[in-house]
Design an enzyme around this catalytic site. Structure first.
Site, PDB file in Angstrom:
ATOM      1  N   ASP A  19       0.823  -1.207   0.000  1.00 48.81           N
ATOM      2  CA  ASP A  19       0.000   0.000   0.000  1.00 48.81           C
ATOM      3  C   ASP A  19       0.858   1.258   0.000  1.00 48.81           C
ATOM      4  OD1 ASP A  19      -2.181  -1.647   0.057  1.00 48.81           O
ATOM      5  OD2 ASP A  19      -2.552  -1.440   2.196  1.00 48.81           O
ATOM      6  N   GLU A 271       1.140  -6.030  -5.911  1.00 50.29           N
ATOM      7  CA  GLU A 271       0.677  -5.137  -6.976  1.00 50.29           C
ATOM      8  C   GLU A 271       1.777  -4.244  -7.531  1.00 50.29           C
ATOM      9  OE1 GLU A 271      -2.326  -1.289  -7.223  1.00 50.29           O
ATOM     10  OE2 GLU A 271      -3.017  -3.080  -6.170  1.00 50.29           O
TER      11      GLU A 271
END
Length: 372
Positions: A19, A271
Site C-alpha cells: 500500500d 501489486e
C-alpha cells in the site's frame, strides 16, 4: 490541468508495504508534475529505505494509529486546503480532516474532489465500476460524492502508474555497472530476481535451478530482503540444493526497478512489483497475494488472460501459486520448464499495448479537471 493542486493521499500500511509503495509512487509522480502532495500514513518507517531521498513537493504527515487528531497546523492546511482527497484502498479518511475540508467548502463553495483509489485488477468489474459515484450519506461532508477509481489495463480504467521518462531511463540502463555498484559478483550467469512470500514450490525451484540452470545457463539468484530471503535461507540451512545466491538489502524503489531491468527472469509479488515487472519488459512470474475462498485465483487468471500468456507461462503461474496438480506443486518437486524467449515476447507485447495508454496519474489529473 495546468493549475497546481493540493493533493491529500491517505494510506494505512496493512501488510508487506504494498500500500505505501503504491501511494508513494503516486505521490512522487504527482509532485514531479508540479503538484503539492501531503501523504498521510500511519506507519512511514518503510519510506526510510523505499524512498530515502524523498521527493520535492511531497510532505509525509503522521496519521496517528490510535485514531487521534491530525496535526493540521503542521501540515499547513489553513494556508493550503485540499483540492483532491485520495482514500487509498478503502482506508477511510480521518474524520477530523473531512470536517476541516467541509469547513473550507462552506466558506468557499468549492468542495475537494474525493477519490476512492482501489486495488489493481484485470477483472471485468474494474471497467464496470471505474469512475462511478458513491454519495456521502452522513457526517460533515454529507451530500458530497466519492468517486471510485480503479487502476487497470484498459482504456476504460484508471491505468497504471508510470512516471514520465521511465522507459527512456531503462533504455539507458547499464547492467554490468549496476551489478558492480551493488557488490554483486556476476560471471555471466543467468540472473533471476526473487521477491515472493513462501510458495510451496520454492524448494523445487531452487533444486531445479541448481541442477539444470536456466535454459542451460548456470543461475545466480538475487533474493529480496524480508520474507523471500527468510524462506530461501531456511531451505538452504536445511541442506536443500540451490544455485548461487546473492542476498540483497532493502532496496529503494528506483533500485528495485534497476534489479528488474538487470535480470533475465523476475519473480514478483503483490501489486506494485507486478506493474514494475510489466514496464521492465522481462520474463516474469507473479505470486498473487492469497485471499479467502481462492478469490485470488480468479484475479490471477484474469491477469494472465490480459497478458495473453502462452500455456507454458500459465502452467508455471499455476505451480507457483499453488494451483497445480499435487505432484507438481508439492515441496521438492520441479516447477514446469521455463520458456524465456516465449515469455519475453509476451512481456514485450503486453508492454507495447499498455505504454500507448495514458498512465494512472495522467488519468487522475484529467478526471479531477472534469469534476472541479
Amino acid at each position: 490541468m495546468n493549475r497546481r493542486l493540493q493533493w491529500d493521499i491517505f494510506c494505512k500500511v496493512i501488510d508487506n508495504f504494498g500500500d505505501i509503495g503504491v501511494c508513494w509512487r503516486l505521490a512522487a509522480d504527482l509532485a514531479s508534475r508540479g503538484h503539492a502532495v501531503r501523504l498521510w500514513v500511519d506507519d512511514a518507517s518503510a519510506l526510510r529505505w523505499m524512498a530515502p531521498a524523498r521527493s520535492e513537493g511531497v510532505g509525509v504527515m503522521p496519521w496517528p494509529q490510535d485514531g487521534g487528531p491530525l496535526d493540521l497546523d503542521a501540515a499547513g492546511f489553513a494556508q493550503h486546503p485540499s483540492d483532491v482527497l485520495v482514500e487509498a484502498f478503502g482506508c477511510e479518511i480521518a474524520p477530523d480532516f473531512v470536517a476541516a475540508c467541509a469547513h473550507v467548502a462552506q466558506a468557499t463553495g468549492l468542495e475537494p474532489v474525493w477519490i476512492n483509489l482501489e486495488y489493481l485488477s484485470a477483472e471485468d468489474y474494474a471497467e464496470r465500476y471505474h469512475a462511478l459515484p458513491s454519495p456521502v450519506q452522513s457526517g460533515p461532508a454529507a451530500g458530497w460524492t466519492k468517486w471510485f477509481f480503479y487502476p487497470g489495463f484498459t482504456e476504460n480504467t484508471g491505468g497504471l502508474l508510470r512516471e514520465p521518462g521511465l522507459l527512456e531511463r531503462q533504455a539507458g540502463f547499464e547492467r554490468a555497472g549496476w551489478l558492480q555498484a551493488q557488490g554483486i559478483a556476476w560471471n555471466g550467469e543467468a540472473l533471476v530476481s526473487l521477491f515472493c512470500y513462501e510458495p510451496p514450490a520454492l524448494q523445487g525451484l531452487l533444486a531445479q535451478l541448481a541442477k539444470e540452470g536456466l535454459q542451460g545457463r548456470p543461475v545466480r539468484l538475487l533474493v529480496a530482503a524480508g520474507r523471500a530471503a527468510n524462506a530461501v535461507r531456511a531451505l538452504v540451512e536445511a541442506g536443500n540444493g540451490h544455485p548461487s545466491i546473492s542476498y540483497l538489502p532493502l532496496l529503494a524503489q528506483v533500485e528495485y526497478d534497476h534489479l528488474l531491468w538487470a535480470c533475465d527472469l523476475n519473480f514478483v509479488r503483490g501489486e506494485d512489483s507486478l506493474v514494475r515487472a510489466l514496464w521492465a519488459g522481462k520474463p516474469f512470474i507473479w505470486q498473487i497475494y492469497p485471499q479467502q475462498d481462492d478469490a485470488h485465483q480468479v484475479k490471477l487468471q484474469a491477469f494472465l488472460d490480459m497478458l495473453q500468456a502462452p500455456p507454458s507461462l500459465r502452467a508455471f503461474h499455476a505451480a507457483w501459486n499453488g494451483q497445480a496438480a499435487p505432484q507438481t506443486a508439492a515441496a521438492g518437486q520441479s516447477t514446469p520448464p521455463a520458456d524465456l524467449s516465449g515469455w519475453q515476447a509476451t512481456a514485450l507485447a503486453a508492454r507495447a499495448r499498455l505504454e500507448v495508454q495514458d498512465d494512472l496519474a495522467t488519468r487522475l489529473l484529467g478526471f479531477v479537471a472534469k469534476k472541479r
